[in-house]
Design an enzyme around this catalytic site. Structure first.
Site, PDB file in Angstrom:
ATOM      1  N   PRO A  12      -2.056  -0.405  -3.592  1.00 24.52           N
ATOM      2  CA  PRO A  12      -1.494  -1.613  -4.187  1.00 24.52           C
ATOM      3  C   PRO A  12      -2.510  -2.449  -4.969  1.00 24.52           C
ATOM      4  O   PRO A  12      -3.678  -2.537  -4.589  1.00 24.52           O
ATOM      5  CB  PRO A  12      -0.988  -2.409  -2.971  1.00 24.52           C
ATOM      6  N   ASN A  13      -2.020  -3.024  -6.028  1.00 19.28           N
ATOM      7  CA  ASN A  13      -2.758  -3.953  -6.908  1.00 19.28           C
ATOM      8  C   ASN A  13      -3.782  -3.260  -7.804  1.00 19.28           C
ATOM      9  O   ASN A  13      -4.377  -3.908  -8.674  1.00 19.28           O
ATOM     10  CB  ASN A  13      -3.442  -5.080  -6.104  1.00 19.28           C
ATOM     11  N   ARG A  20      -7.883  -7.993 -12.653  1.00 17.07           N
ATOM     12  CA  ARG A  20      -7.968  -8.475 -11.277  1.00 17.07           C
ATOM     13  C   ARG A  20      -9.418  -8.651 -10.829  1.00 17.07           C
ATOM     14  O   ARG A  20     -10.185  -7.679 -10.825  1.00 17.07           O
ATOM     15  CB  ARG A  20      -7.301  -7.414 -10.406  1.00 17.07           C
ATOM     16  N   TYR A  25     -14.055  -5.840  -8.903  1.00 17.07           N
ATOM     17  CA  TYR A  25     -13.474  -4.547  -9.267  1.00 17.07           C
ATOM     18  C   TYR A  25     -13.844  -4.065 -10.665  1.00 17.07           C
ATOM     19  O   TYR A  25     -13.430  -2.976 -11.064  1.00 17.07           O
ATOM     20  CB  TYR A  25     -11.947  -4.617  -9.116  1.00 17.07           C
ATOM     21  N   ASN A  77      -7.940   5.838  -3.190  1.00 18.01           N
ATOM     22  CA  ASN A  77      -8.318   4.455  -2.922  1.00 18.01           C
ATOM     23  C   ASN A  77      -7.066   3.788  -2.343  1.00 18.01           C
ATOM     24  O   ASN A  77      -6.169   3.395  -3.080  1.00 18.01           O
ATOM     25  CB  ASN A  77      -8.760   3.739  -4.197  1.00 18.01           C
ATOM     26  N   ALA A  80      -5.591  -2.232  -0.240  1.00 24.84           N
ATOM     27  CA  ALA A  80      -5.382  -3.042   0.976  1.00 24.84           C
ATOM     28  C   ALA A  80      -4.855  -2.204   2.140  1.00 24.84           C
ATOM     29  O   ALA A  80      -5.099  -2.538   3.310  1.00 24.84           O
ATOM     30  CB  ALA A  80      -4.426  -4.194   0.673  1.00 24.84           C
ATOM     31  N   HIS A  83      -6.933  -0.948   5.290  1.00 26.01           N
ATOM     32  CA  HIS A  83      -7.199  -1.733   6.489  1.00 26.01           C
ATOM     33  C   HIS A  83      -5.963  -1.894   7.383  1.00 26.01           C
ATOM     34  O   HIS A  83      -6.026  -2.587   8.391  1.00 26.01           O
ATOM     35  CB  HIS A  83      -7.731  -3.116   6.071  1.00 26.01           C
ATOM     36  N   GLU A 101     -12.441   9.026   0.301  1.00 24.69           N
ATOM     37  CA  GLU A 101     -11.961   7.635   0.218  1.00 24.69           C
ATOM     38  C   GLU A 101     -12.884   6.889  -0.751  1.00 24.69           C
ATOM     39  O   GLU A 101     -14.107   6.919  -0.586  1.00 24.69           O
ATOM     40  CB  GLU A 101     -12.047   7.034   1.631  1.00 24.69           C
ATOM     41  N   HIS A 103     -13.710   3.211  -2.831  1.00 21.26           N
ATOM     42  CA  HIS A 103     -13.482   1.777  -3.062  1.00 21.26           C
ATOM     43  C   HIS A 103     -14.374   1.332  -4.200  1.00 21.26           C
ATOM     44  O   HIS A 103     -15.567   1.670  -4.225  1.00 21.26           O
ATOM     45  CB  HIS A 103     -13.807   0.941  -1.814  1.00 21.26           C
ATOM     46  N   SER A 105     -15.247  -1.813  -4.836  1.00 23.55           N
ATOM     47  CA  SER A 105     -16.183  -2.811  -4.302  1.00 23.55           C
ATOM     48  C   SER A 105     -16.859  -2.263  -3.049  1.00 23.55           C
ATOM     49  O   SER A 105     -16.389  -1.285  -2.451  1.00 23.55           O
ATOM     50  CB  SER A 105     -15.423  -4.105  -3.965  1.00 23.55           C
ATOM     51  N   ARG A 110     -18.184  -7.484   2.143  1.00 22.75           N
ATOM     52  CA  ARG A 110     -17.117  -8.477   1.953  1.00 22.75           C
ATOM     53  C   ARG A 110     -16.595  -8.961   3.310  1.00 22.75           C
ATOM     54  O   ARG A 110     -17.273  -8.831   4.316  1.00 22.75           O
ATOM     55  CB  ARG A 110     -16.027  -7.866   1.066  1.00 22.75           C
TER      56      ARG A 110
END
Ligand code: DQA
Length: 149
Positions: A12-13, A20, A25, A77, A80, A83, A101, A103, A105, A110
């Site tokens: 998502p996103n 964004r 990112y 990826n 969200a 998690h 996997e 990411h 960032s 974070r």
């Protein structure tokens, strides 16, 4: 011999990449990331498909299709859902596909809630914090992995 294939899944996103939170990112759009991956895979004679969804159910269903439409390697990826999603983890386990996997960032630099992933312990490996380059590094590895299998 049938063509080898890689599936790249975006959570998502990630459709908003480029707009964004560029401090986390970067500036690359999802379309440009996907095009680079498709082009690099083509050079290695591998079919590469990409799929983005904001919906967990759609991602689970797409992963489940691997059971009947084999793919050799997945780059994911989960965004969200990294998690939160036991369902996506279970789907990847069910179809027994090797995956990396990714990411953009560095999730470990974070918020604490980003430090836990439901995917890491069943992944071949994790790339986190290298921006869009992380996807091309994952693809390099996937291509080698496929060549050796
Ligand atoms: C992300 C990190 C996640 O914590 C976040 O929810 C995302 C993107 C990344 O690529 O850095 O949406 O997976």
């Amino acid at each position: 011999m049938s063509a080898k294939s890689i599936l790249v899944l975006h959570g998502p996103n990630l459709n908003l990449l480029g707009l964004r939170e560029p401090e986390h990112y970067g500036n690359a759009t999802l379309a440009s990331i996907n095009q680079t991956l498709v082009d690099n895979a083509k050079l290695a004679n591998i079919d590469l498909e990409t799929f983005q969804s904001n919906a967990e159910a759609e991602l689970v269903t797409r992963i489940q299709t691997i059971a009947t439409h084999h793919v050799d390697f997945v780059i994911i990826n989960p965004a969200a859902f990294t998690h939160t999603s036991v369902a996506m983890r279970d789907a990847l386990s069910a179809v027994k596909v090797p995956f990396i996997e990714v990411h953009l960032s560095n999730v470990y630099a974070r918020e604490a809630f980003r430090h836990h992933s439901y995917f890491t312990d069943i992944a071949v490996g994790v790339i986190s914090g290298l921006g869009a380059h992380g996807y091309t590094l994952a693809l390099d590895y996937a291509i080698r992995h496929i060549d050796q299998s």
